[in-house]
Enzyme design. Sequence first.
Site, short mmCIF file in Angstrom:
data_model
loop_
_atom_site.label_atom_id
_atom_site.label_comp_id
_atom_site.label_asym_id
_atom_site.label_seq_id
_atom_site.Cartn_x
_atom_site.Cartn_y
_atom_site.Cartn_z
N HIS A 18 0.89 -0.99 0.33
CA HIS A 18 0.20 0.33 -0.13
C HIS A 18 1.07 1.38 0.02
O HIS A 18 0.00 2.24 -0.87
CB HIS A 18 -1.17 0.41 0.98
CG HIS A 18 -1.67 -0.94 0.92
ND1 HIS A 18 -2.35 -1.62 1.93
CD2 HIS A 18 -2.97 -0.79 0.17
CE1 HIS A 18 -3.20 -2.88 2.68
NE2 HIS A 18 -3.49 -2.25 1.15
N LYS A 42 -15.34 -8.56 3.02
CA LYS A 42 -14.30 -9.16 4.66
C LYS A 42 -15.13 -9.30 5.94
O LYS A 42 -15.41 -8.02 5.98
CB LYS A 42 -13.31 -8.12 3.54
CG LYS A 42 -12.11 -8.62 2.96
CD LYS A 42 -10.97 -7.37 2.65
CE LYS A 42 -10.61 -7.22 1.23
NZ LYS A 42 -9.49 -6.53 0.81
N ARG A 91 -1.45 -5.72 -8.61
CA ARG A 91 -0.58 -6.28 -8.18
C ARG A 91 -0.52 -7.60 -9.91
O ARG A 91 0.74 -7.39 -10.92
CB ARG A 91 -0.59 -6.91 -6.96
CG ARG A 91 -0.78 -6.41 -6.49
CD ARG A 91 -1.43 -7.19 -4.03
NE ARG A 91 -2.24 -7.42 -5.09
CZ ARG A 91 -2.96 -7.70 -4.07
NH1 ARG A 91 -2.21 -8.08 -2.33
NH2 ARG A 91 -4.25 -8.13 -4.00
N SER A 129 -2.86 -8.09 2.62
CA SER A 129 -3.21 -7.98 3.01
C SER A 129 -3.74 -9.05 4.10
O SER A 129 -3.36 -9.93 5.36
CB SER A 129 -4.44 -7.13 4.41
OG SER A 129 -3.88 -5.91 3.55
O1 PNS Z 1 -9.04 -3.16 0.13
P1 PNS Z 1 -10.47 -3.08 -0.31
O2 PNS Z 1 -10.72 -4.57 0.77
O3 PNS Z 1 -10.06 -4.20 -2.09
O4 PNS Z 1 -11.22 -2.03 -0.72
C1 PNS Z 1 -12.28 -2.43 -1.36
C2 PNS Z 1 -13.27 -0.67 -1.70
C3 PNS Z 1 -12.99 -0.64 0.52
C4 PNS Z 1 -12.08 0.46 -2.11
C5 PNS Z 1 -14.14 -1.16 -1.70
O5 PNS Z 1 -15.10 -1.73 -1.10
C6 PNS Z 1 -15.53 0.46 -1.52
O6 PNS Z 1 -15.05 0.78 -2.16
N1 PNS Z 1 -16.36 0.12 -0.61
C7 PNS Z 1 -17.62 1.44 -0.59
C8 PNS Z 1 -18.90 0.83 -1.45
C9 PNS Z 1 -18.61 0.82 -2.38
O7 PNS Z 1 -18.11 2.41 -3.30
N2 PNS Z 1 -18.27 0.56 -3.31
C10 PNS Z 1 -17.72 0.18 -4.78
C11 PNS Z 1 -19.49 0.22 -5.61
S1 PNS Z 1 -20.02 -1.20 -5.49
#
Ligand code: PNS
Length: 174
Positions: A18, A42, A91, A129
């Site tokens: 990150h 998650k 990645r 993570s």
């Molecule tokens: O580190 P991650 O878990 O891959 O991140 C995913 C994250 C948190 C960026 C994604 O789930 C997110 O944006 N969540 C907020 C809700 C949202 O706007 N979702 C995207 C459109 S459905």
Amino acid sequence: MEKIAIYPGSFDPVTNGHIDIIKRGLKIFDRIIVTILINPSKSLLFSLEERIHLLTESLSDIDNVEIASYHGLLVDYARQRGAHAILRGMRAVSDFEYEFQMALMNRKLDREIQTVFLMTGLRWIFTSSSIIKEAAKFGGDIESMVPPVVKVKLEEKLDVRIKHNGNGSSTDLI
Ligand code: PNS
């Protein structure tokens, strides 16, 4: 006009991968808002407060970075903060489908906000993570993959060690 990007994620916990993306992002953007959001798929090890603390400590020597959290849609938060870009790290090919789907959904929700993908440095290509937590849980050495503060907190949190039974043929969790 200041170029602001939101770097969203679960950050459970923040890893060197990150941080690599944040440093690369700062070569393109004036400011990056590292934002903890909810990923409904998650299950988390660290609380929101813990994740904010770990990010704050890990990014303390990097300028033009802000740490935030938001409960809701990423594009709503980006709009609120005047950000026109969402920054995500890529990645391997395995990331592509998930990232592609999320970027297209975000674009559908707000056409003004662009998703920018940056390639992670090669040395972080295998880290996430989740896999770091798994390795740490079973006593693996994750020191080179996370900031020092994260290593300490992971060990505290997991508090699980492998006890070798002497001949190395089997292990017990204690
Ligand atoms: O580190 P991650 O878990 O891959 O991140 C995913 C994250 C948190 C960026 C994604 O789930 C997110 O944006 N969540 C907020 C809700 C949202 O706007 N979702 C995207 C459109 S459905």
